[in-house]
Write an enzyme that holds these catalytic residues in place. Sequence first.
Site, mmCIF file in Angstrom:
data_model
loop_
_atom_site.group_PDB
_atom_site.id
_atom_site.type_symbol
_atom_site.label_atom_id
_atom_site.label_comp_id
_atom_site.label_asym_id
_atom_site.label_seq_id
_atom_site.Cartn_x
_atom_site.Cartn_y
_atom_site.Cartn_z
ATOM 1 C CG ASN A 7 -1.856 1.106 1.314
ATOM 2 O OD1 ASN A 7 -1.473 2.242 1.047
ATOM 3 N ND2 ASN A 7 -3.094 0.840 1.679
ATOM 4 C CG ASP A 9 -3.149 4.605 0.513
ATOM 5 O OD1 ASP A 9 -3.087 4.493 -0.719
ATOM 6 O OD2 ASP A 9 -4.085 4.149 1.203
ATOM 7 C CG HIS A 10 1.229 5.150 4.755
ATOM 8 N ND1 HIS A 10 0.407 5.777 5.663
ATOM 9 C CD2 HIS A 10 0.808 3.874 4.682
ATOM 10 C CE1 HIS A 10 -0.462 4.901 6.124
ATOM 11 N NE2 HIS A 10 -0.244 3.743 5.551
ATOM 12 N NE ARG A 18 7.100 21.248 3.355
ATOM 13 C CZ ARG A 18 8.420 21.469 3.335
ATOM 14 N NH1 ARG A 18 9.054 21.586 2.203
ATOM 15 N NH2 ARG A 18 9.078 21.557 4.467
ATOM 16 C CG HIS A 43 -8.462 4.158 0.834
ATOM 17 N ND1 HIS A 43 -8.698 4.032 2.185
ATOM 18 C CD2 HIS A 43 -9.659 4.517 0.288
ATOM 19 C CE1 HIS A 43 -9.965 4.286 2.432
ATOM 20 N NE2 HIS A 43 -10.564 4.593 1.317
ATOM 21 N NE ARG A 45 -9.683 8.606 3.927
ATOM 22 C CZ ARG A 45 -9.989 7.814 4.959
ATOM 23 N NH1 ARG A 45 -9.268 6.742 5.194
ATOM 24 N NH2 ARG A 45 -10.994 8.091 5.742
ATOM 25 N NE ARG A 49 -7.871 11.466 5.320
ATOM 26 C CZ ARG A 49 -8.339 10.874 6.421
ATOM 27 N NH1 ARG A 49 -7.569 10.052 7.099
ATOM 28 N NH2 ARG A 49 -9.558 11.106 6.843
ATOM 29 C CD GLU A 70 -6.937 -0.207 0.983
ATOM 30 O OE1 GLU A 70 -7.079 0.883 1.562
ATOM 31 O OE2 GLU A 70 -6.095 -1.019 1.332
ATOM 32 C CB THR A 100 -5.900 4.662 9.339
ATOM 33 O OG1 THR A 100 -5.792 3.616 8.369
ATOM 34 C CG2 THR A 100 -5.940 4.053 10.730
ATOM 35 C CB THR A 101 -9.791 1.867 7.103
ATOM 36 O OG1 THR A 101 -9.311 2.538 5.948
ATOM 37 C CG2 THR A 101 -11.163 1.297 6.821
ATOM 38 C CD GLU A 151 -7.316 -6.099 3.029
ATOM 39 O OE1 GLU A 151 -7.507 -5.874 1.830
ATOM 40 O OE2 GLU A 151 -6.552 -5.433 3.747
ATOM 41 C CG HIS A 191 -5.695 -1.596 9.333
ATOM 42 N ND1 HIS A 191 -6.186 -0.643 8.464
ATOM 43 C CD2 HIS A 191 -5.340 -0.934 10.442
ATOM 44 C CE1 HIS A 191 -6.141 0.530 9.043
ATOM 45 N NE2 HIS A 191 -5.628 0.391 10.240
ATOM 46 N N GLY A 192 -2.271 -2.734 9.908
ATOM 47 C CA GLY A 192 -1.405 -2.796 11.084
ATOM 48 C C GLY A 192 -0.430 -3.953 11.077
ATOM 49 N N GLY A 213 1.025 -1.493 4.355
ATOM 50 C CA GLY A 213 1.473 -0.166 3.963
ATOM 51 C C GLY A 213 2.390 0.479 4.967
ATOM 52 C CG HIS A 214 2.138 3.147 9.095
ATOM 53 N ND1 HIS A 214 2.834 2.923 10.254
ATOM 54 C CD2 HIS A 214 2.082 4.484 8.939
ATOM 55 C CE1 HIS A 214 3.174 4.091 10.775
ATOM 56 N NE2 HIS A 214 2.726 5.051 9.999
HETATM 57 N N1 PXP Z 1 -5.967 -3.045 3.924
HETATM 58 C C1 PXP Z 1 -6.926 -2.093 3.992
HETATM 59 C C2 PXP Z 1 -8.297 -2.459 3.544
HETATM 60 C C3 PXP Z 1 -6.635 -0.800 4.460
HETATM 61 O O1 PXP Z 1 -7.616 0.117 4.542
HETATM 62 C C4 PXP Z 1 -5.309 -0.499 4.834
HETATM 63 C C5 PXP Z 1 -4.967 0.883 5.272
HETATM 64 O O2 PXP Z 1 -5.095 1.766 4.196
HETATM 65 C C6 PXP Z 1 -4.335 -1.508 4.715
HETATM 66 C C7 PXP Z 1 -4.696 -2.782 4.299
HETATM 67 C C8 PXP Z 1 -2.896 -1.261 5.071
HETATM 68 O O3 PXP Z 1 -2.801 -0.967 6.424
HETATM 69 P P1 PXP Z 1 -1.397 -0.508 7.036
HETATM 70 O O4 PXP Z 1 -1.028 0.793 6.370
HETATM 71 O O5 PXP Z 1 -1.675 -0.380 8.487
HETATM 72 O O6 PXP Z 1 -0.410 -1.591 6.696
#
Ligand code: PXP
Length: 238
Positions: A7, A9-10, A18, A43, A45, A49, A70, A100-101, A151, A191-192, A213-214
Amino acid sequence: MIRLGVNVDHVATVRQARRTVEPDPVAAALLAELAGADQITIHLREDRRHIQDRDLQVLRQTVRTQLNLEMALNEEIVRIALETGPEQCTLVPEKREEVTTEGGLDVAGLQSKLTPAVTCLKQAGIRVSLFVDPEAELMKACADSGADAVELHTGAYANARGEKAVEAELDKLRKASAAAAGVGLKVFAGHGLNYVNTPPVVAIPQVEEVNIGHSIISRAVLVGLERAVREMKALLEN
Ligand code: PXP
């Protein structure tokens, strides 16, 4: 072999801090693919964002593995998904004020909106996954919506502290995975998830894919920082 969706997104979050052009999630996606990512997850959104419409369009043209979008159950975003054609759409709940979600989709409450959206996306050849809490009793409703996959939200597992609490969350993930497979759904997780807590999740036999992602982007910042500073220093010295 478990598929890894990275992911990005970050990366876009840093860029948007910026409102500039770097770091580009498109460049990050290419590097992730070169390193072996099986899928690029973003994602889009409603509040844009982090990921922007331009990112989705360019990624659609450049991603060589598969693109997992997503998205909320929102008419505008469903239209964009149909026009863009990612290989996979993951339907997620979205609240404007959340960082976050936070939770999974309210599948039972949304059934009348969910089924038509799933049908539309599937008719366009897109695989549909539902981001849901790891509750075994939700899986039948997920299958009834016509989705291909779930998921499982691993946020509660990732946040659990202490062996007992972690084991209880893992047990929920195991039971939900078995229930999902029992009604014909593919099982993904995310997630996480990080370098410490991912192995027990991918040991669940039904889990085929994780989206992370994170923790990967956090690690990238740290392992890349020394090189980045050296490059600037060399530039100053020359
Ligand atoms: N899966 C879904 C459906 C999510 O919404 C997210 C966060 O955007 C992730 C996975 C990835 O989560 P993380 O950034 O905590 O790894």
